[in-house]
Design a protein around this motif. Structure first.
Motif, PDB file in Angstrom:
ATOM      1  N   GLN A   1       0.865  -1.184   0.000  1.00 39.73           N
ATOM      2  CA  GLN A   1       0.000   0.000   0.000  1.00 39.73           C
ATOM      3  C   GLN A   1       0.904   1.237   0.000  1.00 39.73           C
ATOM      4  O   GLN A   1       2.089   1.147   0.336  1.00 39.73           O
ATOM      5  CB  GLN A   1      -0.966  -0.015   1.181  1.00 39.73           C
ATOM      6  CG  GLN A   1      -0.329  -0.155   2.550  1.00 39.73           C
ATOM      7  CD  GLN A   1       0.241   1.139   3.083  1.00 39.73           C
ATOM      8  OE1 GLN A   1      -0.318   2.202   2.870  1.00 39.73           O
ATOM      9  NE2 GLN A   1       1.371   1.049   3.782  1.00 39.73           N
TER      10      GLN A   1
ATOM     11  N   GLY B   1       1.032   4.134   1.710  1.00 39.02           N
ATOM     12  CA  GLY B   1       1.422   4.918   2.884  1.00 39.02           C
ATOM     13  C   GLY B   1       2.868   4.637   3.278  1.00 39.02           C
ATOM     14  O   GLY B   1       3.227   3.493   3.533  1.00 39.02           O
TER      15      GLY B   1
ATOM     16  N   LEU C   1       2.849   4.395   8.777  1.00 35.73           N
ATOM     17  CA  LEU C   1       1.556   4.020   9.346  1.00 35.73           C
ATOM     18  C   LEU C   1       1.579   4.326  10.843  1.00 35.73           C
ATOM     19  O   LEU C   1       2.532   3.940  11.527  1.00 35.73           O
ATOM     20  CB  LEU C   1       1.259   2.539   9.121  1.00 35.73           C
ATOM     21  CG  LEU C   1       1.000   2.120   7.671  1.00 35.73           C
ATOM     22  CD1 LEU C   1       0.881   0.605   7.567  1.00 35.73           C
ATOM     23  CD2 LEU C   1      -0.256   2.782   7.132  1.00 35.73           C
TER      24      LEU C   1
ATOM     25  N   PHE D   1      -7.040   5.230   7.593  1.00 38.52           N
ATOM     26  CA  PHE D   1      -6.815   3.923   6.978  1.00 38.52           C
ATOM     27  C   PHE D   1      -7.503   2.897   7.863  1.00 38.52           C
ATOM     28  O   PHE D   1      -7.133   2.705   9.021  1.00 38.52           O
ATOM     29  CB  PHE D   1      -5.305   3.659   6.905  1.00 38.52           C
ATOM     30  CG  PHE D   1      -4.905   2.447   6.123  1.00 38.52           C
ATOM     31  CD1 PHE D   1      -5.214   2.324   4.779  1.00 38.52           C
ATOM     32  CD2 PHE D   1      -4.179   1.425   6.726  1.00 38.52           C
ATOM     33  CE1 PHE D   1      -4.814   1.202   4.045  1.00 38.52           C
ATOM     34  CE2 PHE D   1      -3.774   0.309   6.003  1.00 38.52           C
ATOM     35  CZ  PHE D   1      -4.092   0.202   4.666  1.00 38.52           C
TER      36      PHE D   1
ATOM     37  N   GLN E   1      -9.274  -1.007   8.684  1.00 40.92           N
ATOM     38  CA  GLN E   1      -9.133  -2.440   8.396  1.00 40.92           C
ATOM     39  C   GLN E   1     -10.025  -3.234   9.330  1.00 40.92           C
ATOM     40  O   GLN E   1     -10.080  -2.975  10.534  1.00 40.92           O
ATOM     41  CB  GLN E   1      -7.677  -2.884   8.569  1.00 40.92           C
ATOM     42  CG  GLN E   1      -7.436  -4.377   8.353  1.00 40.92           C
ATOM     43  CD  GLN E   1      -7.523  -5.193   9.642  1.00 40.92           C
ATOM     44  OE1 GLN E   1      -7.214  -4.678  10.729  1.00 40.92           O
ATOM     45  NE2 GLN E   1      -7.947  -6.436   9.533  1.00 40.92           N
TER      46      GLN E   1
ATOM     47  N   PHE F   1     -10.028  -3.150   3.559  1.00 37.87           N
ATOM     48  CA  PHE F   1      -9.212  -1.974   3.875  1.00 37.87           C
ATOM     49  C   PHE F   1      -9.893  -0.755   3.265  1.00 37.87           C
ATOM     50  O   PHE F   1     -10.247  -0.759   2.087  1.00 37.87           O
ATOM     51  CB  PHE F   1      -7.799  -2.108   3.288  1.00 37.87           C
ATOM     52  CG  PHE F   1      -6.916  -3.051   4.051  1.00 37.87           C
ATOM     53  CD1 PHE F   1      -6.069  -2.587   5.051  1.00 37.87           C
ATOM     54  CD2 PHE F   1      -6.921  -4.409   3.781  1.00 37.87           C
ATOM     55  CE1 PHE F   1      -5.254  -3.446   5.761  1.00 37.87           C
ATOM     56  CE2 PHE F   1      -6.104  -5.282   4.474  1.00 37.87           C
ATOM     57  CZ  PHE F   1      -5.272  -4.801   5.474  1.00 37.87           C
TER      58      PHE F   1
ATOM     59  N   TYR G   1      -9.580   3.398   2.532  1.00 38.05           N
ATOM     60  CA  TYR G   1      -8.682   4.551   2.441  1.00 38.05           C
ATOM     61  C   TYR G   1      -9.390   5.667   1.679  1.00 38.05           C
ATOM     62  O   TYR G   1     -10.359   5.421   0.961  1.00 38.05           O
ATOM     63  CB  TYR G   1      -7.377   4.166   1.738  1.00 38.05           C
ATOM     64  CG  TYR G   1      -7.539   3.866   0.255  1.00 38.05           C
ATOM     65  CD1 TYR G   1      -7.234   4.825  -0.712  1.00 38.05           C
ATOM     66  CD2 TYR G   1      -8.011   2.626  -0.193  1.00 38.05           C
ATOM     67  CE1 TYR G   1      -7.398   4.564  -2.058  1.00 38.05           C
ATOM     68  CE2 TYR G   1      -8.172   2.359  -1.536  1.00 38.05           C
ATOM     69  CZ  TYR G   1      -7.860   3.329  -2.477  1.00 38.05           C
ATOM     70  OH  TYR G   1      -8.033   3.070  -3.809  1.00 38.05           O
TER      71      TYR G   1
ATOM     72  N   GLY H   1      -2.462   4.902   1.234  1.00 35.09           N
ATOM     73  CA  GLY H   1      -3.207   3.715   1.637  1.00 35.09           C
ATOM     74  C   GLY H   1      -3.737   2.904   0.480  1.00 35.09           C
ATOM     75  O   GLY H   1      -4.216   1.785   0.663  1.00 35.09           O
ATOM     76  N   GLU H   2      -3.635   3.429  -0.748  1.00 30.22           N
ATOM     77  CA  GLU H   2      -4.144   2.681  -1.895  1.00 30.22           C
ATOM     78  C   GLU H   2      -3.174   1.572  -2.288  1.00 30.22           C
ATOM     79  O   GLU H   2      -1.968   1.669  -2.047  1.00 30.22           O
ATOM     80  CB  GLU H   2      -4.374   3.621  -3.075  1.00 30.22           C
ATOM     81  CG  GLU H   2      -3.111   4.215  -3.653  1.00 30.22           C
ATOM     82  CD  GLU H   2      -3.401   5.215  -4.765  1.00 30.22           C
ATOM     83  OE1 GLU H   2      -4.565   5.676  -4.878  1.00 30.22           O
ATOM     84  OE2 GLU H   2      -2.468   5.539  -5.508  1.00 30.22           O
TER      85      GLU H   2
ATOM     86  N   PHE I   1     -12.973   4.947   1.877  1.00 33.86           N
ATOM     87  CA  PHE I   1     -13.246   4.914   3.310  1.00 33.86           C
ATOM     88  C   PHE I   1     -14.744   4.958   3.617  1.00 33.86           C
ATOM     89  O   PHE I   1     -15.194   4.375   4.612  1.00 33.86           O
ATOM     90  CB  PHE I   1     -12.531   6.063   4.032  1.00 33.86           C
ATOM     91  CG  PHE I   1     -12.375   5.825   5.509  1.00 33.86           C
ATOM     92  CD1 PHE I   1     -11.389   4.983   5.990  1.00 33.86           C
ATOM     93  CD2 PHE I   1     -13.237   6.422   6.427  1.00 33.86           C
ATOM     94  CE1 PHE I   1     -11.249   4.735   7.350  1.00 33.86           C
ATOM     95  CE2 PHE I   1     -13.104   6.184   7.794  1.00 33.86           C
ATOM     96  CZ  PHE I   1     -12.108   5.339   8.251  1.00 33.86           C
TER      97      PHE I   1
ATOM     98  N   ALA J   1      -2.467   6.623   7.485  1.00 30.29           N
ATOM     99  CA  ALA J   1      -1.462   6.417   6.445  1.00 30.29           C
ATOM    100  C   ALA J   1      -0.910   7.772   6.025  1.00 30.29           C
ATOM    101  O   ALA J   1      -1.680   8.714   5.788  1.00 30.29           O
ATOM    102  CB  ALA J   1      -2.074   5.694   5.250  1.00 30.29           C
TER     103      ALA J   1
END
Length: 257
Positions: free
Chosen positions: A50, A52, A55, A90, A92, A109, A111, A117-118, A181, A204
């Motif tokens: 990802q 970011g 984190l 971010f 999860q 996940f 974002y 975060g992608e 998100f 992120a």
């Protein structure tokens, strides 16, 4: 040299067996190394791949994304730290989903689109451009997570269309969906419809020019209470289970050597 060649010609069977044993040992070492890489990608590929660079977890989560939440005041403080270009929520969590007509567990996940975060290993399709779209792992294409498939969050949640497929983004050996998100928030509300707010699991971060991820992580840890900032590699290495897997394989490879 000539003596060695002469001896090898004299004892062809013995030297042939020796060469075969050495070749088998080399093959086993390479096989174990490939297996280790594959296992780690299955455990934490989603974190490794990802975008970011840093984190930020809750300080009490012990580097475990499943047990982490970031409060709004912490997110605001993180965004003010020198070297932070973008600080994005971010999320999860693991959900029961219906894919290809069968119920299974999948990790979602969330974002903010266009922010850190992608997923970074897209191999077909595209990234999400709005709600109820996702990037899934190529390893789970045959289980109902292929490009164009629709996955439904249970009970009674959104139907999410797979618009992209990426390499090595599994998490905890489970299928993964990267969504925006807002879609992640909607999935969380299937469990708790009355929740006032859905908090991110982590933040992120995109690092500003002139700073390094390690520098930014250190500044966040010094300036923001109750959080633990990790570079992407530190987050991967510190994930639960990864260190024990690496230790086990190190012992096996040490014995081979």
């Amino acid at each position: 040299m000539f003596l060695a060649l002469k001896e090898m010609r004299r004892a062809k069977v013995r030297f042939g067996l020796l060469a075969g044993a050495v070749g088998l040992l080399v093959f086993l070492i390479l096989f174990q190394q490939a297996l280790l890489t594959g296992l780690i990608n299955q455990f934490i590929g989603a974190l490794k791949n990802q975008s970011g660079e840093v984190l930020v977890y809750n300080g009490q989560a012990r580097k475990n994304l499943d047990g982490s939440i970031i409060l709004p005041d912490q997110q605001a403080a993180i965004a003010e730290v020198e070297g932070v270009a973008v600080a994005s929520p971010f999320g999860q969590a693991t959900f029961t989903v219906t894919a290809d007509g069968d119920e299974t567990d999948a990790v979602i996940f969330g974002y903010q689109l266009g922010n850190p975060g992608e997923p970074t290993t897209l191999i077909s399709g595209r990234l999400p451009e709005g709600a109820d779209e996702a990037v899934a792992s190529e390893k789970d294409a045959d289980a109902g997570f292929a490009l164009g498939d629709v996955v439904r969050v249970e009970p009674g949640g959104a139907s999410i269309t797979i618009v992209g497929v990426a390499r090595d983004i599994n998490y905890s050996v489970a299928p993964v969906l990267f969504v925006d998100f807002a879609t992640f928030e909607a999935a969380k509300r299937t469990r708790n419809p009355d929740a006032a707010a859905i908090l991110p699991s982590a933040i992120a971060i995109e690092v500003a020019a002139g700073s390094t991820p390690a520098q930014v992580a250190a500044r966040i840890n010094d300036q923001v209470d109750g959080v633990e900032a990790l570079t992407r590699q530190e987050a991967v290495d510190g994930s639960p289970g990864v260190s024990s897997v690496r230790t086990s394989f190190a012992i096996i490879l040490g014995l081979f050597y």
